[in-house]
Design a protein around this motif. Structure first.
Motif, mmCIF file in Angstrom:
data_model
loop_
_atom_site.group_PDB
_atom_site.id
_atom_site.type_symbol
_atom_site.label_atom_id
_atom_site.label_comp_id
_atom_site.label_asym_id
_atom_site.label_seq_id
_atom_site.Cartn_x
_atom_site.Cartn_y
_atom_site.Cartn_z
ATOM 1 N N LEU A 77 0.827 -1.196 0.000
ATOM 2 C CA LEU A 77 0.000 0.000 0.000
ATOM 3 C C LEU A 77 0.864 1.249 0.000
ATOM 4 C CD1 LEU A 77 -2.798 -1.024 2.519
ATOM 5 C CD2 LEU A 77 -3.070 -0.605 0.073
ATOM 6 N N ALA A 78 1.926 1.233 0.771
ATOM 7 C CA ALA A 78 2.801 2.398 0.821
ATOM 8 C C ALA A 78 3.452 2.629 -0.531
ATOM 9 C CB ALA A 78 3.880 2.196 1.897
ATOM 10 N N HIS A 79 3.850 1.546 -1.190
ATOM 11 C CA HIS A 79 4.488 1.696 -2.495
ATOM 12 C C HIS A 79 3.489 2.194 -3.534
ATOM 13 C CE1 HIS A 79 7.477 1.006 -5.606
ATOM 14 N NE2 HIS A 79 6.504 0.499 -6.345
ATOM 15 N N ALA A 80 2.250 1.664 -3.435
ATOM 16 C CA ALA A 80 1.230 2.104 -4.386
ATOM 17 C C ALA A 80 0.977 3.591 -4.240
ATOM 18 C CB ALA A 80 -0.064 1.325 -4.165
ATOM 19 N N SER A 81 0.898 4.060 -2.981
ATOM 20 C CA SER A 81 0.676 5.478 -2.751
ATOM 21 C C SER A 81 1.835 6.292 -3.302
ATOM 22 C CB SER A 81 0.511 5.733 -1.246
ATOM 23 O OG SER A 81 0.372 7.102 -0.988
ATOM 24 N N SER A 82 3.067 5.807 -3.046
ATOM 25 C CA SER A 82 4.246 6.493 -3.554
ATOM 26 C C SER A 82 4.237 6.516 -5.077
ATOM 27 C CB SER A 82 5.506 5.797 -3.039
ATOM 28 O OG SER A 82 6.662 6.362 -3.614
ATOM 29 N N SER A 83 3.853 5.401 -5.695
ATOM 30 C CA SER A 83 3.803 5.330 -7.151
ATOM 31 C C SER A 83 2.765 6.290 -7.707
ATOM 32 C CB SER A 83 3.489 3.904 -7.605
ATOM 33 O OG SER A 83 4.559 3.031 -7.301
ATOM 34 N N ALA A 84 1.606 6.356 -7.067
ATOM 35 C CA ALA A 84 0.556 7.258 -7.542
ATOM 36 C C ALA A 84 1.014 8.710 -7.454
ATOM 37 C CB ALA A 84 -0.721 7.050 -6.733
ATOM 38 N N GLU A 85 1.652 9.065 -6.358
ATOM 39 C CA GLU A 85 2.180 10.425 -6.209
ATOM 40 C C GLU A 85 3.210 10.714 -7.295
ATOM 41 O OE1 GLU A 85 1.580 12.911 -4.281
ATOM 42 O OE2 GLU A 85 0.554 12.208 -2.478
ATOM 43 N N THR A 86 4.068 9.741 -7.559
ATOM 44 C CA THR A 86 5.107 9.924 -8.566
ATOM 45 C C THR A 86 4.502 10.070 -9.953
ATOM 46 O OG1 THR A 86 6.663 8.613 -7.246
ATOM 47 C CG2 THR A 86 7.193 8.922 -9.572
ATOM 48 N N VAL A 87 3.488 9.269 -10.249
ATOM 49 C CA VAL A 87 2.830 9.345 -11.554
ATOM 50 C C VAL A 87 2.201 10.718 -11.758
ATOM 51 C CG1 VAL A 87 0.851 8.499 -12.879
ATOM 52 C CG2 VAL A 87 2.447 6.878 -11.845
ATOM 53 N N VAL A 88 1.539 11.233 -10.738
ATOM 54 C CA VAL A 88 0.929 12.564 -10.849
ATOM 55 C C VAL A 88 2.007 13.623 -11.054
ATOM 56 C CG1 VAL A 88 -0.356 14.342 -9.591
ATOM 57 C CG2 VAL A 88 -1.141 11.970 -9.551
ATOM 58 N N ARG A 89 3.138 13.451 -10.377
ATOM 59 C CA ARG A 89 4.221 14.430 -10.499
ATOM 60 C C ARG A 89 4.901 14.360 -11.860
ATOM 61 N NH1 ARG A 89 9.472 13.631 -9.651
ATOM 62 N NH2 ARG A 89 9.096 11.683 -8.519
ATOM 63 N N LEU A 90 5.139 13.155 -12.367
ATOM 64 C CA LEU A 90 5.861 12.999 -13.624
ATOM 65 C C LEU A 90 4.983 13.251 -14.848
ATOM 66 C CD1 LEU A 90 7.955 9.759 -12.904
ATOM 67 C CD2 LEU A 90 8.785 12.118 -12.970
ATOM 68 N N SER A 91 3.711 12.910 -14.735
ATOM 69 C CA SER A 91 2.788 13.077 -15.856
ATOM 70 C C SER A 91 2.273 14.520 -15.877
ATOM 71 C CB SER A 91 1.613 12.104 -15.701
ATOM 72 O OG SER A 91 0.759 12.536 -14.659
ATOM 73 N N PRO A 92 1.480 14.871 -16.892
ATOM 74 C CA PRO A 92 0.921 16.233 -16.943
ATOM 75 C C PRO A 92 -0.175 16.483 -15.906
ATOM 76 C CG PRO A 92 0.912 15.187 -19.112
ATOM 77 C CD PRO A 92 1.192 14.115 -18.115
ATOM 78 N N LEU A 93 -0.562 15.465 -15.138
ATOM 79 C CA LEU A 93 -1.706 15.613 -14.246
ATOM 80 C C LEU A 93 -1.513 16.716 -13.212
ATOM 81 C CD1 LEU A 93 -2.748 11.897 -13.585
ATOM 82 C CD2 LEU A 93 -3.774 13.557 -15.146
ATOM 83 N N GLY A 94 -0.287 16.845 -12.695
ATOM 84 C CA GLY A 94 -0.039 17.880 -11.702
ATOM 85 C C GLY A 94 -0.293 19.268 -12.260
#
Length: 267
Positions: free
Chosen positions: A15-32
């Motif tokens: 769960l911690a990794h999934a949360s970290s991955s989701a945060e990273t995806v938002v940061r790396l992708s245009p979503l942020g």
């Protein structure tokens, strides 16, 4: 007991990794960036939608749009994006999306999409549209668009969002009219669906040409391949759902402002 503890620790780690991955995806992708710029987009959408009805003066439309967009919290949409990604994608899918955006091509595509989401690009996009259409007419780039649009669902989702916004605004105006009912207004808006589909389809296509003009057909085909993958579809589906909900929420507050400003005894 040892097995249960091991499973619990492993589960917490996942769960911690999934949360970290989701945060990273938002940061790396245009979503942020999209989250940060959405307030301006929402304001423009509400303003233009009200003016298009022919029942609201531009100054009033600008005021109401300001009220509607002020209800939009960029931090909240960012948190929603992360939470929805964690809910909708499993750990493996999140890691796949994260690796894509960490790749050289993924980073360059993300930058292009991020820049296209910034206000200065909107006018440049409109100016460049005729030349881009002529440049890519009949090329593989044009042919790739259908696959791109189907994978992302850009046109369909944009149409549904545009209709939802117009319905909210039209129903609010109907409440102030003696001759219109909510049902009649809904029918009028839905009758415009074919026109909205044509307009949105054109806008999505031109945005596609503008955003990816610096990329080769091979690079764009590789990107479309990612978008068509189960991981890519899960990612774009989750993000689109979050953004749609974030747009509709502030629009739904506009009705109260319309009644206050345009109703009997309004300001």
């Amino acid at each position: 007991m040892l097995v249960m503890v091991t499973l619990l620790v492993y589960g917490m780690g996942s769960l911690a990794h999934a949360s970290s991955s989701a945060e990273t995806v938002v940061r790396l992708s245009p979503l942020g960036t999209i989250a940060e710029q959405s307030r301006g987009m929402i304001k423009a959408g509400i303003r233009d939608g009200l003016i298009a009805t022919g029942q609201v003066e531009p100054l009033v439309a600008e005021t109401i749009a300001g009220f509607g967009s002020s209800a939009f919290d960029t931090r909240r949409i960012r948190a929603r994006l992360v939470n929805d990604l964690n809910t909708d994608l499993n750990d493996r899918q999140l890691q796949t999306v994260e690796r894509w955006y960490e790749s050289d091509l993924g980073q360059r595509l993300s930058l292009a999409e991020t820049e296209a989401a910034m206000p200065p690009a909107w006018e440049a996009m409109a100016t460049a549209a005729p030349g881009l259409r002529k440049q890519f007419d009949g090329t593989r780039r044009q042919q790739l668009f259908d696959r791109y649009d189907q994978a992302v669902g850009a046109s369909q989702r944009a149409v549904e969002t545009a209709l939802a916004v117009q319905l909210h605004l039209a129903e609010a105006l109907a409440a102030l009219s003696e001759g219109d009912t909510a049902e009649s207004v809904k029918e009028q808006v839905l009758a415009n669906r074919p026109m909205i589909e044509r307009q949105v389809g054109e806008q999505v296509y031109l945005a596609y040409l503008y955003m990816y003009q610096a990329f080769s057909d091979q690079e764009l085909a590789e990107y479309v391949g990612f978008l068509e993958s189960p991981e890519g579809r899960a990612f774009t589906g989750s993000a689109s759902k979050s953004i749609h909900a974030a747009i509709i929420e502030p629009v739904s507050t506009v009705g109260n402002q319309l009644v206050r400003l345009l109703g009997p005894g309004g300001e």
